[in-house]
Write a protein that holds these residues in place. Structure first.
Motif, PDB file in Angstrom:
ATOM      1  N   ARG A  99      -1.879  -8.518  -2.103  1.00  0.00           N
ATOM      2  CA  ARG A  99      -1.767  -7.479  -3.125  1.00  0.00           C
ATOM      3  C   ARG A  99      -3.090  -7.252  -3.815  1.00  0.00           C
ATOM      4  O   ARG A  99      -3.724  -8.191  -4.301  1.00  0.00           O
ATOM      5  CB  ARG A  99      -0.722  -7.893  -4.151  1.00  0.00           C
TER       6      ARG A  99
ATOM      7  N   ASN B  31       2.354  -7.312   7.132  1.00  0.00           N
ATOM      8  CA  ASN B  31       2.963  -6.912   5.866  1.00  0.00           C
ATOM      9  C   ASN B  31       2.563  -5.469   5.594  1.00  0.00           C
ATOM     10  O   ASN B  31       1.615  -4.949   6.194  1.00  0.00           O
ATOM     11  CB  ASN B  31       2.505  -7.820   4.715  1.00  0.00           C
ATOM     12  N   GLN B  33       2.218  -2.692   2.134  1.00  0.00           N
ATOM     13  CA  GLN B  33       2.286  -2.544   0.691  1.00  0.00           C
ATOM     14  C   GLN B  33       2.354  -1.065   0.345  1.00  0.00           C
ATOM     15  O   GLN B  33       1.898  -0.215   1.105  1.00  0.00           O
ATOM     16  CB  GLN B  33       1.047  -3.154   0.042  1.00  0.00           C
ATOM     17  N   PHE B  45      -0.250  -1.189  -7.601  1.00  0.00           N
ATOM     18  CA  PHE B  45       0.654  -1.830  -6.645  1.00  0.00           C
ATOM     19  C   PHE B  45       2.108  -1.618  -7.048  1.00  0.00           C
ATOM     20  O   PHE B  45       2.485  -1.765  -8.214  1.00  0.00           O
ATOM     21  CB  PHE B  45       0.336  -3.329  -6.625  1.00  0.00           C
ATOM     22  N   GLN B  48       5.389  -5.173  -1.936  1.00  0.00           N
ATOM     23  CA  GLN B  48       4.967  -5.640  -0.622  1.00  0.00           C
ATOM     24  C   GLN B  48       6.197  -5.988   0.198  1.00  0.00           C
ATOM     25  O   GLN B  48       7.134  -6.608  -0.309  1.00  0.00           O
ATOM     26  CB  GLN B  48       4.079  -6.884  -0.747  1.00  0.00           C
ATOM     27  N   GLY B  91      -1.966  -1.629   4.707  1.00  0.00           N
ATOM     28  CA  GLY B  91      -1.683  -2.824   5.486  1.00  0.00           C
ATOM     29  C   GLY B  91      -2.950  -3.395   6.070  1.00  0.00           C
ATOM     30  O   GLY B  91      -4.034  -2.813   5.915  1.00  0.00           O
TER      31      GLY B  91
END
Lengths: 111, 110
Positions: A99, B31, B33, B45, B48, B91
């Protein structure tokens, strides 16, 4: 958590001049990214550090661009001999995992 | 170029209508996001996704990760004017953990 900070927030320069931007990541974030964003586009990856090591650099980055993260904390992005096409928002992000936490960006205008 | 492709590029909806944006990758992603960027702001953000077939909800937002981990979607139910912005998926690509799609710009007409 004081967030990611970037300095300056705005920079106007003449073509051919050098500019340097600074990014202070969130404390203890070991990953640091630089992106460039132009109007209507997504953030375009420029380069990535893990601690002080520059692990990836976009092929889009010409030799006029250089980035450092000397002690694994703050980072600088330098653009030499700026061109009008360099006008964009330069975003910095930091993370400990996938993140990303973004700073407010530095808007560069090259006249 | 971008690792992930997003469609549509723009979406205009009436307030109260639903909205969906799609993200597709040519390769399997470990993953994915999602980020939101308000006009004049920086990406923030949202979520995720890591597991195949994963579905996560945040109030009116529903995020899905495809079974093959090559696609993802964000669905907003009953859009509000506060949903205005550009939604990006992001990603990993090669050794870079975070590469962004070009985004879907959402406009909501009150």
């Amino acid at each position: 958590d004081t967030g990611v900070s970037q300095d300056p927030r705005h920079k106007i320069t003449k073509r051919g001049q050098n500019v340097t931007f600074r990014c202070d990541p969130i404390s203890e974030h070991n990953r640091l990214y630089w992106y460039r964003q132009t109007l209507g586009q997504g953030p375009e990856f420029l380069t990535y550090f893990q601690n002080e090591a520059q692990l990836e650099k976009s092929r889009l980055l010409s030799d006029r661009f250089s980035a450092e993260r000397p002690k694994g904390s703050f980072s600088t992005l330098e653009i030499q001999r700026t061109e009008q096409g360099d006008s964009a928002m330069y975003l910095c992000a930091s993370s400990t995992g996938p993140r990303g936490f973004f700073g407010p960006g530095t808007r560069l205008t090259v006249l | 170029g971008q690792q992930v492709m997003q469609i549509p590029q723009y979406q205009h909806v009436q307030e109260g209508e639903d909205f969906t944006t799609y993200c597709n990758s040519s390769t399997t992603l470990s993953n994915i996001q999602w980020y939101k960027q308000r006009p004049g702001g920086h990406p923030v953000f949202l979520i995720q996704l890591v597991k195949s077939g994963e579905v996560k909800k945040q109030k009116r937002l529903t995020f899905q990760f495809g079974e093959a981990k090559k696609n993802s979607s964000l669905h907003i139910t009953a859009t509000q004017t506060t949903d205005v912005g550009t939604y990006f998926c992001a990603g990993p690509k090669g050794n870079t953990p975070l590469v962004f799609g070009k985004g879907t710009r959402l406009s909501v007409i009150a």
